[in-house]
Every structure is written in C-alpha cells, then in structure tokens.
Design an enzyme around this catalytic site. Structure first.
Site, PDB file in Angstrom:
ATOM      1  N   HIS A 199      13.272  11.187   4.382  1.00  0.00           N
ATOM      2  CA  HIS A 199      12.646  12.431   4.800  1.00  0.00           C
ATOM      3  C   HIS A 199      12.467  13.426   3.659  1.00  0.00           C
ATOM      4  O   HIS A 199      11.375  13.930   3.451  1.00  0.00           O
ATOM      5  CB  HIS A 199      13.290  13.055   6.022  1.00  0.00           C
ATOM      6  CG  HIS A 199      12.340  14.021   6.642  1.00  0.00           C
ATOM      7  ND1 HIS A 199      11.278  13.619   7.407  1.00  0.00           N
ATOM      8  CD2 HIS A 199      12.200  15.350   6.489  1.00  0.00           C
ATOM      9  CE1 HIS A 199      10.546  14.657   7.716  1.00  0.00           C
ATOM     10  NE2 HIS A 199      11.075  15.724   7.184  1.00  0.00           N
ATOM     11  N   HIS A 253       0.847  -1.198   0.000  1.00  0.00           N
ATOM     12  CA  HIS A 253       0.000   0.000   0.000  1.00  0.00           C
ATOM     13  C   HIS A 253       0.880   1.245   0.000  1.00  0.00           C
ATOM     14  O   HIS A 253       0.676   2.160  -0.797  1.00  0.00           O
ATOM     15  CB  HIS A 253      -0.922  -0.011   1.222  1.00  0.00           C
ATOM     16  CG  HIS A 253      -1.507   1.325   1.577  1.00  0.00           C
ATOM     17  ND1 HIS A 253      -2.469   1.947   0.807  1.00  0.00           N
ATOM     18  CD2 HIS A 253      -1.254   2.175   2.604  1.00  0.00           C
ATOM     19  CE1 HIS A 253      -2.783   3.118   1.358  1.00  0.00           C
ATOM     20  NE2 HIS A 253      -2.056   3.279   2.448  1.00  0.00           N
ATOM     21  N   THR A 282       7.262  26.357   7.509  1.00  0.00           N
ATOM     22  CA  THR A 282       5.953  25.780   7.213  1.00  0.00           C
ATOM     23  C   THR A 282       4.855  26.719   7.716  1.00  0.00           C
ATOM     24  O   THR A 282       3.845  26.942   7.042  1.00  0.00           O
ATOM     25  CB  THR A 282       5.803  24.388   7.850  1.00  0.00           C
ATOM     26  OG1 THR A 282       7.010  23.677   7.628  1.00  0.00           O
ATOM     27  CG2 THR A 282       4.653  23.636   7.243  1.00  0.00           C
ATOM     28  N   SER A 301      13.270   6.268 -13.253  1.00  0.00           N
ATOM     29  CA  SER A 301      12.166   7.012 -13.849  1.00  0.00           C
ATOM     30  C   SER A 301      12.011   8.384 -13.188  1.00  0.00           C
ATOM     31  O   SER A 301      11.904   9.406 -13.876  1.00  0.00           O
ATOM     32  CB  SER A 301      10.880   6.190 -13.720  1.00  0.00           C
ATOM     33  OG  SER A 301       9.758   7.011 -13.836  1.00  0.00           O
ATOM     34  N   SER A 302      12.038   8.414 -11.846  1.00  0.00           N
ATOM     35  CA  SER A 302      11.895   9.710 -11.170  1.00  0.00           C
ATOM     36  C   SER A 302      13.059  10.631 -11.475  1.00  0.00           C
ATOM     37  O   SER A 302      12.881  11.831 -11.643  1.00  0.00           O
ATOM     38  CB  SER A 302      11.870   9.564  -9.658  1.00  0.00           C
ATOM     39  OG  SER A 302      10.989   8.623  -9.274  1.00  0.00           O
ATOM     40  N   LYS A 306       4.238  29.580   5.420  1.00  0.00           N
ATOM     41  CA  LYS A 306       3.389  29.262   4.272  1.00  0.00           C
ATOM     42  C   LYS A 306       1.917  29.311   4.654  1.00  0.00           C
ATOM     43  O   LYS A 306       1.087  29.881   3.942  1.00  0.00           O
ATOM     44  CB  LYS A 306       3.736  27.865   3.741  1.00  0.00           C
ATOM     45  CG  LYS A 306       5.071  27.848   3.037  1.00  0.00           C
ATOM     46  CD  LYS A 306       5.330  26.536   2.365  1.00  0.00           C
ATOM     47  CE  LYS A 306       6.241  26.728   1.189  1.00  0.00           C
ATOM     48  NZ  LYS A 306       5.588  27.286   0.022  1.00  0.00           N
ATOM     49  N   TYR A 360       8.979  15.234   1.436  1.00  0.00           N
ATOM     50  CA  TYR A 360       8.803  16.598   0.953  1.00  0.00           C
ATOM     51  C   TYR A 360       8.644  16.649  -0.551  1.00  0.00           C
ATOM     52  O   TYR A 360       8.050  17.582  -1.084  1.00  0.00           O
ATOM     53  CB  TYR A 360       9.967  17.488   1.430  1.00  0.00           C
ATOM     54  CG  TYR A 360       9.883  17.742   2.920  1.00  0.00           C
ATOM     55  CD1 TYR A 360       9.020  16.986   3.694  1.00  0.00           C
ATOM     56  CD2 TYR A 360      10.631  18.714   3.547  1.00  0.00           C
ATOM     57  CE1 TYR A 360       8.909  17.180   5.044  1.00  0.00           C
ATOM     58  CE2 TYR A 360      10.526  18.921   4.922  1.00  0.00           C
ATOM     59  CZ  TYR A 360       9.660  18.151   5.652  1.00  0.00           C
ATOM     60  OH  TYR A 360       9.548  18.348   6.987  1.00  0.00           O
ATOM     61  N   ARG A 408       1.634   0.545  15.381  1.00  0.00           N
ATOM     62  CA  ARG A 408       1.269   0.454  13.972  1.00  0.00           C
ATOM     63  C   ARG A 408       1.670  -0.911  13.421  1.00  0.00           C
ATOM     64  O   ARG A 408       2.377  -1.669  14.065  1.00  0.00           O
ATOM     65  CB  ARG A 408       1.951   1.576  13.176  1.00  0.00           C
ATOM     66  CG  ARG A 408       3.450   1.453  13.149  1.00  0.00           C
ATOM     67  CD  ARG A 408       4.111   2.705  12.615  1.00  0.00           C
ATOM     68  NE  ARG A 408       3.996   2.798  11.165  1.00  0.00           N
ATOM     69  CZ  ARG A 408       4.817   3.533  10.418  1.00  0.00           C
ATOM     70  NH1 ARG A 408       5.774   4.238  10.980  1.00  0.00           N
ATOM     71  NH2 ARG A 408       4.671   3.585   9.112  1.00  0.00           N
ATOM     72  N   HIS A 444      15.050  11.956  13.111  1.00  0.00           N
ATOM     73  CA  HIS A 444      13.877  12.039  13.983  1.00  0.00           C
ATOM     74  C   HIS A 444      12.926  10.866  13.739  1.00  0.00           C
ATOM     75  O   HIS A 444      11.973  10.684  14.473  1.00  0.00           O
ATOM     76  CB  HIS A 444      13.161  13.395  13.859  1.00  0.00           C
ATOM     77  CG  HIS A 444      12.474  13.641  12.555  1.00  0.00           C
ATOM     78  ND1 HIS A 444      12.336  14.873  12.007  1.00  0.00           N
ATOM     79  CD2 HIS A 444      11.896  12.798  11.680  1.00  0.00           C
ATOM     80  CE1 HIS A 444      11.698  14.792  10.864  1.00  0.00           C
ATOM     81  NE2 HIS A 444      11.415  13.552  10.641  1.00  0.00           N
ATOM     82  N   HIS A 445      13.202  10.075  12.689  1.00  0.00           N
ATOM     83  CA  HIS A 445      12.434   8.847  12.496  1.00  0.00           C
ATOM     84  C   HIS A 445      13.009   7.718  13.339  1.00  0.00           C
ATOM     85  O   HIS A 445      12.498   6.610  13.324  1.00  0.00           O
ATOM     86  CB  HIS A 445      12.468   8.422  11.024  1.00  0.00           C
ATOM     87  CG  HIS A 445      11.842   9.412  10.103  1.00  0.00           C
ATOM     88  ND1 HIS A 445      10.512   9.373   9.767  1.00  0.00           N
ATOM     89  CD2 HIS A 445      12.348  10.490   9.467  1.00  0.00           C
ATOM     90  CE1 HIS A 445      10.235  10.380   8.947  1.00  0.00           C
ATOM     91  NE2 HIS A 445      11.331  11.065   8.753  1.00  0.00           N
ATOM     92  N   SER A 500      -0.831  27.178  -3.799  1.00  0.00           N
ATOM     93  CA  SER A 500      -0.483  28.589  -3.979  1.00  0.00           C
ATOM     94  C   SER A 500      -0.947  29.123  -5.324  1.00  0.00           C
ATOM     95  O   SER A 500      -1.017  30.328  -5.540  1.00  0.00           O
ATOM     96  CB  SER A 500       1.033  28.787  -3.874  1.00  0.00           C
ATOM     97  OG  SER A 500       1.505  28.258  -2.669  1.00  0.00           O
ATOM     98  N   TRP A 539       7.336  -0.342   4.121  1.00  0.00           N
ATOM     99  CA  TRP A 539       7.938   0.273   2.927  1.00  0.00           C
ATOM    100  C   TRP A 539       9.359   0.729   3.219  1.00  0.00           C
ATOM    101  O   TRP A 539      10.130   1.001   2.308  1.00  0.00           O
ATOM    102  CB  TRP A 539       7.094   1.435   2.412  1.00  0.00           C
ATOM    103  CG  TRP A 539       7.251   2.729   3.154  1.00  0.00           C
ATOM    104  CD1 TRP A 539       6.797   3.004   4.400  1.00  0.00           C
ATOM    105  CD2 TRP A 539       7.922   3.914   2.710  1.00  0.00           C
ATOM    106  NE1 TRP A 539       7.130   4.287   4.751  1.00  0.00           N
ATOM    107  CE2 TRP A 539       7.822   4.869   3.737  1.00  0.00           C
ATOM    108  CE3 TRP A 539       8.596   4.277   1.537  1.00  0.00           C
ATOM    109  CZ2 TRP A 539       8.369   6.154   3.635  1.00  0.00           C
ATOM    110  CZ3 TRP A 539       9.129   5.557   1.440  1.00  0.00           C
ATOM    111  CH2 TRP A 539       9.021   6.468   2.480  1.00  0.00           C
ATOM    112  N   ASP A 588       7.260  22.750 -25.212  1.00  0.00           N
ATOM    113  CA  ASP A 588       7.200  21.372 -24.728  1.00  0.00           C
ATOM    114  C   ASP A 588       8.226  21.223 -23.632  1.00  0.00           C
ATOM    115  O   ASP A 588       8.891  22.187 -23.253  1.00  0.00           O
ATOM    116  CB  ASP A 588       7.495  20.364 -25.861  1.00  0.00           C
ATOM    117  CG  ASP A 588       6.901  18.991 -25.546  1.00  0.00           C
ATOM    118  OD1 ASP A 588       7.041  18.533 -24.393  1.00  0.00           O
ATOM    119  OD2 ASP A 588       6.290  18.381 -26.447  1.00  0.00           O
TER     120      ASP A 588
END
Lengths: 185, 538, 389
Positions: free
Chosen positions: B257, B81, B332, B173-174, B335, B261, B454, B306-307, B272, B146, B110
């Site tokens: 991390h 997932h 943040t 690809s990315s 924004k 983002y 979890r 922090h993870h 925006s 994941w 293009d």
C-alpha cells in the site's frame, strides 16, 4: 556557509542513520511473522488453535447451554491418506472435557510423514477451544498401509460468549513425506 | 573552500568543466543531470515494454475466446506488465525527475552522494534485465500476479529465484536512490532555504524517500521468505509446516500500500509545481499540502488489509481497516480542493503541461471516488478482484502518475534543452491521450460491476462489447504515446524549435529556483548557493 | 425505477465529460442479486456512488467555472491569495462528516454479513486447480464441479468455435451446486492447493479459499433460479475457467434432487460391476480425458514442457498398467490423486483411453470392477458417510 567537509560528514551521519532504518525494517519484515502469530491469537485470524497441549484445568461445567461442535476433514493436494472423523457432530457443555477419535490411514506402500493442520471457524472462538491432547501437535508417521486411531481431547472454555452456538473444527492433512510439498513436481 | 561542487571530491578531475566525451560518459557519470536523463530514458523505454505487454493482454481480450496466447502466458503478461510498469517505468521516472530537478530546486550543486547515484541506476538496469530474462526460462516468467501470492507463486518454474533476486536488486536500487534524495534534501539545500520554503515536489519526494526506506526492505524480506520456503524447507507461508499463506498477504500489502503512494506522492508534487505557474498564482494552502502529504504517507501504513477484505478477517479487523481507509479521503480531498483553489481567480493559460495537470486532477479524483467506494468493506465483497478494481487503480496510475510524468516532461524539457517543444503536437498528444485513456479504462468499471473477475484471459460473452471498447481505447492510447517520443526527440535535436528563454514560462522565476538558471541549463549549476529564494513567501 | 436511476448515472457521467454510451441493455451497474445481503450491498453501493457524484459535480463544477472564466485569454488578472484558514477547516470537516454518515450503514451491514449463526445447513466448498468440490455436510452428497464440455472445447486456443454459439460460455458447469430456497445456508471454504475465491455476484459476496484454513460465509436465497459466478482469485493457468453455478430450488424439489444424487451414486457403483467393452471404455475415456486431464496434458497428450509430462509416447503410460493406475489413483507432485474424484468406470475408461490414444497402442484395457476393488478403501469411507445420515 557550509563547507564541503562539513556537508560530507553530515551526509555520512545521515546515511548511517538511514541504513540503520533499512536494516531495522528488513528485520521488521521477519518480525512480522511472530507478531502475526500473536495478533492471530488475540484476534482469531484464521482460527488458529493452541499448537501444544494445554494443562487439564478443571472448569465449572455449564449445563445450561449446549454448543454444537462440527468436525471436518480435508486432504491437501489429495494426499494419499484416508482421513475421517469418527464423529461428525457433537453437542457439548462448556467446561466439560470430551475425547473424539479421528481415523487416518496411509494408502501408499511407503512409510509416510504427514501433518494435520487445524483451523476453527468462527475464528474468534479459537481461544475458547482448548485442546489437551491432539494428533495435530506433532507430525505423524505412518508405516506403509498403516491406519491409526488418533484421539483429540478438548474442552470449551465456559467463558465462550453466548452468541456462538456452533463451532467448526477442520483438519487438513498434508503429506510431508517428500522434503517439501512445493518441490514435488 | 566555498561550496564549489562537492563533485570535485567524488569524480575524476576531467569532469570539472563539462561532460566526458564518448559513450563512457554515460557509464561512469556522477552528474545528477546525466543520471536524471538516463533514468528518464530508461523509464520511457520500459513504459513501452510494459505497454506492449498491456497491448498483448488487451488484444487477447478484444473478443471472447482465446485467439493469440495460452492462458499461462497471459498470466505472465499481467504479472510482468505490472512489475515492469511499477518498478521499471513509474518509479524510475520519478527518480529521474528527482535527480534532474531536486538539486536545481534547492540550489544544490549536485546530489549528496553522486557515486551511489550512478550505482543505483545501473543496479536498476541489472534488476530489470534479470526480470526480463525470466520470460525465456523453462516454465515461463512468473505468472502469479505482481503480488506474488503463495502458494501459487511457488509453482513458478525456473524463474522464481531470478524473479526474487531481481526484486532484491530493484529494492536495493530504490533504497539507494531514496537515501540519496533524502540526504540531498536535508543536507544540500541552499542555506537560505528552510524546509517550509521547499517546492512541493521536493517535499513530496522527501516523504516518498522515507516511505521507500521503510517498505522496500519489508518486501525484500517477504520475497526472501518465498525463496527459502521453496528451496530451504522453511514454512513461513506453507500451512503444512505450520505457516500461513495469508501472512504473506499481510507482509506484502504492508509494503504494497505505501508502494502505491510512492508512485502517487511525487505526482502530487509535480502537479503542485505546474498548476501555480500556469494559473499565475501562488499555490493555495502550501502548508496544508505538506501536512496532507505527510498524513497520507502515515495513513498508508495502517490501511494495508483493505486489499484483503475477503480473506476471512475477524469483524474487528474488517471494520478497523475500513475506517482507516475511509479517513484517507480527507487529506486527499484537501489536496484536490487546494488545486482547485489555486486555479480559482488565476489567469490561466493551457499549455500542454497545464492540460495534463488538469486532466490529472479530474481523472485522479475519479480514481479516488472509486477508491472511496471500495473502502466500504461490505461492498468490497462484490468489487474485490474484479475489473472495477482494475479500473480504479489504473485511473490512479495512468491518467494520474503517467499524465503528470508527461506534464513534467513538457514542463521542464525547455529548461533542459534550451528549446521549446512543439506545442501544437503536444496538445494533440494530450487530447488523444486524455480521450483514449477514458475509452480504455472507463468501461472497465462497467465490466467489474457486471461481474468480470480480473486476471482472466477469456470471458463470458456478455462482457464482449465493453472489452472491445476498452481494447480499442488501449491501442489508441498506446500508439498515441509514440507522439511523445517524437516530440521529445524533435526538441532535443532542436531544429525548427524556438529557443526557450531562461524563465521559459511567463513569470516562472517567481515559482522556483530552477527558472533562475540559464536555458539550456549548464552542466554544473549552483556551484555557489543562491542568495535569493523565490519561494520564501511560503 | 432501476432504469431511471441508471439513466441518471449515464447523464451524470456525460456531465462529467466522460465517455457515454448509447442506451442499451448492457449491465453497467452492480447487480442487485437475489439475497437480502446483496440488496443491502447494492443500496450501499448506490449511496456511495451518489455521494461521489454529488461531490464530483461540486468540485468539477467549480473547477470548470474557473477554467472558463479565469483564463488569461479572457483578460482575467490573477489574484495573489494563497491561503484561507476558514475555508481549509471547512473542507476538512465536511468530508469527515460525510464519511461518518457512510460508515454507519456500512458497519451495520458488515456485522450482519459476519453472522453465520442459526444456519440450517452447511456446505463445504473446496477450491482445486481448476474445479470446485462440494460436500453437503448434512446429507453426504459430494461431487466435483468443473467447466462444461462445450465451453471447454470452445475456449481452446484456435478452437474455431465461436463462443457466442455456446450457452453461457465459461459460466456453465458439468454439475451445478443445488441449494434449497428460504434456507440459511452456511458455506465452509477451504482449498486443496492454492488460493481461490468463490464468487457468485447474485449472492452478494466472495470468500477466499485458503489451503489448510477454513472460512465461513452464509446466504439465504428467496427466489428459485440459476445463479452464475467465477473463481475470483488468480489460481494458475485455468483461473478463468472454473465457473460456479448455483441452482436454488424450492425445498421439495431440493429434497428430490438429494434423493436422485444418492441413487446416482449407487448406480455408479453398480456400473463398475458389469463387463465393459474396449469401445465403450475408449468412448467414455475420451470425454473423461478432455474434462479431467487435457487442461494439463493437452488435448493431443503432448503435455507442457517442463511442467506437465506428455502422455503421448510416455514410458509410464505405455509400461506396466499397475504403475499408471497407481499414479492416477494416488497422485504425484502436481498430479492430483484421482482415486476419489472419478468413479470406477470413469477411472478404468481413462486409463484404457490413454494407453490406446495419441499414438500409444498398448492394446490392453482395465475393467471398472478391477478399479472398484482398488478403490475399496475409499468406497468404505463413502459408505460410512451414508451410515451417518
């Protein structure tokens, strides 16, 4: 106004630069491995101790304080080894050299390759725990049913900050006989 | 030669005046609009594939006890997932919007590298198909989350190498997509448009592009190390050979991390873009938005641990990563304040894109609040790996990224098709989604705080009620999304739909170049760069 | 006090336009726990929560005011301002100050949690797929702790047992960890296979267990009681089924418990010396099989294709008894070595059971005394531990 060839040339130059970043970052991923080790040495993450014998430097012995060293033994995936520390606890003076014995025995009927991995807690004391002789520096070979006494010689650097009163040294024995532990199934 | 589409250089001559006929058009196309559509459709399909997996998870968690699946398969579902949603749905959807909109927003004919564009799309498809194939392999699909933490991931069956190669394909690809987008933005802008006149969606994608280039190779490296640890006797992460499983976590989150983002920065960009149009006001604090985005991107590289507050880091590490993480709240916050100020004293109307955008601002802020709470390291020793975390990141992804993707879809589809979507249905879709998404995720805060870890397929009975509520929300949310498909298809078919004007939204042409083009937008646009830049007042 | 605070949280949430709930006894908030650390964590959690609520009310309040009043349908004309440096500086600086104010207590607490010095006893905790091993370093008490039998039966797919009828479903173990109250206890964490994480919410923290490495944490429980937790790091298929139960006892009770444990260990050794009947071994073997073997080899001995071999009809199980004992004793691949995990009687029982169940009908049995002699090496190791006290 830009003409088309110019844009194409600009694109090619830019793509080259970006590809360079990509390759550099792939390399950086791998570079993180040694960087991490250096970082661990500096900060004591996971309490990794020195992995090869240190020279036997003479320190001034600090008789004024006593540090308790605990010795802990574990087996990974219940490796068929009998592994114990002959001493569970030892009070030491910083600067003085000590030798303690561990006993390990291969319980199987086959020869065995095994390795003991050290870990220290609190991690930040690792750099003050100096080993001049340790069975953990090398992979150990055992004949079938063989048992052996394995010495560890160490000294606590007198520079050890005062706040540490107890240091725990843990060894985990991994059975590496089959090419790699993970391929066993 | 004038700036007649650079496409002439890259494609067959018969692509000159319109799309090729037949299905081959979609295989060989190098047109940014075609590729954009393919990305978006693919992402939508994957959204439902990943969503189905989520519903399997929520069905199992509807009641205590095991009712439907074995625990191992449950773990595969949580893993797949996440991978499908991150790499198959959210990221490709933003690439799709980038393909469609960036050339139109910056007055380019293009993308800079049209053939690479086509290749990166098909590589994405190949990568996802390979990932999906692991579901049918002996030992099952990866079931280690994941994050693919070793040593657990090394217990994966036959699927491991395929999962790793699929990550490689998705990564390549990315990276190709990111390179293309950066090159387009930097080299293909209308000569009159300076960097500080670019719409924020373009800005956020430029920064995201650099993030992707910096992190995807690191992830590719990490999974390659997993592969060699398993098959070639290296021991990067195996303590038995002098490695360290925690090292993987450091490398993974160094990627992970910023990756988070990658999914949220373009979200900021689209929000925006939409909010000013419906507030009938220019965006408040354009330059501070750009700087805030850049500083968030920079900070994302120094907060990864922090993870991992509970892996046993030394106190100095805990404190450093706590402080660095807390700082992120500042840009943040800027924004969020800017969006609020953009609405302030405007003349707002509330069409579906605006509704989704407002919901995004509110619900993303909620996710940000829990993020701030989790940044406090000592308290994270309680929150870590519980449903509180699950609630947090779903708030930042579903009612944030996914809502904004819906908003963007409604916002631009009239431009793409020349037809207005069914506003009444779209608002219904909004209200169903906005309410059910909260039924789905808000109770998960309670579950986490009450002590539910979890990634567990079954739970203690005191967690029953909230899990049931959450599951009900999940099913309502999931099925509500079918409305989106219906509305989109209806708009594309165009029967019973009003024609869209060129501007589509009132005074939209003041806000971006794309609204100066005819609706539906022609197959080739901006063969000649525009003379006038509507966003030049920035 | 706690209740009013909670109600305030509800109200606030309702004000934020979020789903609310009918008042009830559900746990909605972080638990306070039973240690100073967990209480400090709770206070810090409430502090940040209130800061967030306060900011939320201000921001959303402004936004909804604007949404209500500045709408085109009300004839509001849009103003065209789009920057204001003063405002932007203010809303950068104020959050920074708030963050600093939050960081100070957080740092203090973090430093306190990190300090394991002056602990009075140490317990080594080892994470296994899927159980916990506890070793009291000061008195040699040593045992495994896994999901209790009732939960384990009920949690099977299609078990038809309603979890609500099981006491502490999934949060109960066969043998809980016992600790003395008012004692600073240091925990040493490691794992034997994959990552796990030891979490008891009432103590206020979780710590990852990592194979090959040790981590530390400490606790000091003042109030006697039973505290429950779970593994918090995904560790494979039965990650959700390895709970933790900690019983805090006042010191005298704890001392008594330690004595009992030692007597129990002696009794187990003695049990191995008598002759067991086939029926006795089969009955005991069935329960041992369910708790120790069935999570991989399945209740019906069918295993899992490709991962865990079947017991039913296995030539290994129905062949030479020595081979089977050897594998169970020393492990092979994913199969852990049960030599030191099971008592001689349990070991003999499960061997006997597997050879005579699931359609296997070898008909033989093995006596605990035989296993005991095979375990001799391990037994001598345990004796050494006792001598050290």
């Amino acid at each position: 106004m830009n003409n088309n060839d110019e844009i194409k040339a600009k694109n090619t130059r830019l793509v080259r630069k970006l590809l360079f970043i990509v390759i550099a970052m792939f390399g950086f991923g791998y570079a993180l491995v040694p960087i991490y080790d250096v970082f661990c040495d500096l900060t004591g993450i996971n309490g990794k101790t020195n992995t090869s014998a240190a020279d036997e430097t003479v320190y001034e012995i600090d008789k004024s304080r006593e540090i308790t060293i605990e010795f802990i033994t574990s087996l990974n995936e219940s490796a068929p080894i009998l592994f114990e520390s002959k001493l569970k606890k030892l009070k030491v003076h910083p600067g003085q050299y000590y030798t303690v014995n561990f006993y390990a025995e291969n319980k199987t009927n086959q020869p065995m390759l095994a390795r003991a991995i050290p870990s220290i807690s609190p991690g930040l004391t690792a750099e003050y725990f100096i080993k001049t002789e340790c069975f953990c520096f090398l992979e150990q070979t055992f004949k079938a049913k063989e048992g052996k006494m394995m010495p560890l010689r160490f000294v606590i650097d007198p520079e050890l900050p005062d706040r540490y009163k107890t240091i725990t040294l843990a060894y985990t024995f991994f059975d590496n006989t089959e090419a790699s532990v993970k391929n066993k199934r | 030669m004038s700036a007649v589409a650079s496409e002439h250089e890259h494609t067959d001559d018969h692509h000159d005046h319109g799309p090729a006929k037949g299905w081959m058009r979609w295989i060989v196309t190098t047109n940014h609009k075609d590729i954009g559509s393919m990305y978006l459709i693919f992402a939508l399909i994957m959204f439902f594939v990943g969503g189905t997996m989520a519903l399997i998870i929520r069905a199992e968690l509807f009641e205590p006890g095991m009712q439907f699946v074995e625990p191992q398969f449950f773990n595969s579902m949580t893993t797949m997932h996440a991978l499908v949603m991150v790499f198959g749905a959210v990221m490709p959807a933003f690439v799709g919007f980038a393909n469609w909109m960036i050339p139109m927003m910056i007055g380019a004919p293009d993308m800079a590298l049209p053939r690479m564009n086509n290749m990166s799309f098909w590589m994405l498809v190949a990568g996802i198909l390979m990932l999906a194939s692991t579901l049918f392999m002996e030992g099952g699909a990866p079931a280690s989350g994941w994050t693919l933490y070793p040593p657990l991931v090394l217990q994966t069956g036959d699927a491991l190498p395929f999962a790793v190669f699929s990550v490689h394909l998705l990564g390549i690809s990315s990276i190709m997509g990111a390179i293309n987008i950066i090159a387009t933005i930097l080299n293909m802008r209308a000569p009159k448009m300076s960097l500080m006149q670019m719409p924020l969606f373009v800005w956020t994608w430029l920064i995201t592009g650099f993030l992707l280039i910096a992190i995807m190779p690191v992830f590719a490296g990490a999974v390659t190390m997993l592969l060699t640890d398993r098959f070639f006797e290296t021991s990067f992460f195996d303590a038995a050979g002098g490695g360290d499983p925690v090292l993987y976590q450091h490398i993974f989150w160094f990627f992970g991390h910023p990756e988070v983002y990658v999914m949220i920065l373009p979200t900021f960009g689209i929000a925006s873009t939409i909010i000013p149009v419906f507030a009938r006001k220019p965006l408040f604090g354009y330059s501070s938005m750009v700087y805030a985005t850049a500083s968030i991107a920079f900070l994302s590289f120094i907060v990864w641990a922090h993870h991992m507050f509970t892996v046993g880091m030394p106190i100095s590490g805990e404190l450093f990563f706590m402080y660095a993480t807390m700082i992120i709240a500042v840009p943040t916050g800027v924004k969020i304040f800017n969006w609020t100020a953009t609405m302030w004293k405007g003349a707002m109307t509330f069409e579906a894109p605006m509704l989704f955008s407002i919901a995004f601002v509110v619900l993303f802020t909620l996710g940000g609040f829990t993020g701030l709470m989790m940044s406090i390291a000592p308290v994270d020793f309680q929150y870590h790996d519980t449903y509180f975390i699950v609630a947090h990141f779903h708030y930042t992804l579903v009612p944030a990224s996914v809502f904004i993707l819906m908003a963007g879809g409604y916002f631009w589809i009239p431009k793409w098709t020349g037809k207005m979507y069914d506003e009444r249905l779209a608002r219904l879709h909004f209200w169903l989604s906005a309410i059910s998404v909260n039924i789905l995720f808000f109770p998960q805060h309670f579950l986490g705080l009450a002590g539910m870890p979890r990634r567990i397929p079954d739970y203690a009975t005191q967690f029953s009620d909230w899990n049931m509520v959450s599951s009900i929300g999940a099913f309502i949310f999931g099925f509500s999304q079918l409305m989106f498909v219906y509305i989109v298809i209806k708009t594309i078919k165009g029967k019973d739909c009003a024609d869209a004007t060129d501007e589509v939204w009132e005074d939209a042409a003041k806000h971006g170049l794309e609204w100066t083009l005819p609706s539906p937008v022609p197959y080739h646009t901006f063969a000649t760069p525009p003379e006038k830049i509507p966003t030049e007042h920035f | 006090m706690k209740k009013t605070k909670l109600q305030l949280v509800y109200l606030t949430l309702m004000m934020l336009g979020l789903k609310s709930v009918e008042a009830s006894d559900y746990t909605l908030n972080l638990m306070k726990g039973v240690t100073k650390t967990s209480n400090d964590i709770y206070d810090l959690h409430m502090l940040t929560l209130w800061v967030c609520v306060f900011i939320g009310v201000a921001v959303f309040g402004t936004m909804f005011y604007s949404i209500y009043h500045h709408r085109k349908s009300k004839g509001h004309k849009a103003e065209q301002f789009h920057e204001n440096t003063t405002v932007e500086i203010i809303w950068t600086i104020i959050p920074t100050i708030i963050l600093i104010a939050m960081a100070i207590p957080a740092t203090k607490l973090m430093i306190e949690m990190d300090d394991v010095s002056e602990s009075e006893m140490s317990i080594k905790v080892t994470g296994w797929q899927w159980k916990w091993e506890y070793e009291y370093l000061d008195n040699g008490v040593h045992f495994f702790s896994s999901l209790d039998e009732k939960s384990n039966q009920a949690r099977k797919l299609g078990s038809d047992i309603d979890p609500r009828t099981v006491d502490h479903y999934l949060l109960n173990v066969d043998k809980p960890l016992v600790i003395p109250t008012n004692t600073k206890i240091r925990f040493l964490f490691t794992a034997a296979d994959v990552l796990h994480s030891w979490w008891v919410p009432d103590l206020g923290w979780k710590t990852d267990t990592i194979p090959g490495f040790i981590n530390e944490a400490w606790t000091l429980v003042e109030k006697a009681g039973t505290y429950r937790g779970q593994c918090a790091e995904l560790c494979g298929k039965d990650h959700g089924f390895m709970p933790i139960v900690v019983i805090a006892m006042d010191k005298p009770d704890y001392e008594l418990w330690v004595k009992e444990q030692k007597a129990l260990a002696q009794a187990q050794l003695a049990a191995a010396d008598r002759e067991w009947t086939h029926e006795e071994l089969m009955t005991k073997g069935k329960s041992i099989y369910t708790s120790s073997c069935a999570s991989c080899h399945m209740d019906d001995g069918s295993g899992m294709t490709g991962t865990f071999p079947a017991i039913a009809g296995s030539s290994m199980v129905t062949g030479d008894i020595g081979n089977e004992i050897n594998i169970v004793m020393n492990g092979q691949g994913m199969m852990p070595a049960f030599g030191s995990m099971l008592s001689a009687a349990d070991f003999a029982a499960v061997i006997t059971y597997t050879r005579n169940s699931f359609g296997n009908a070898v008909g033989d049995l093995v006596q605990p005394s035989k296993i005991k002699s095979l375990q001799a090496e391990l037994v001598s190791a345990n004796d050494d531990d006792d001598d050290d006290d």
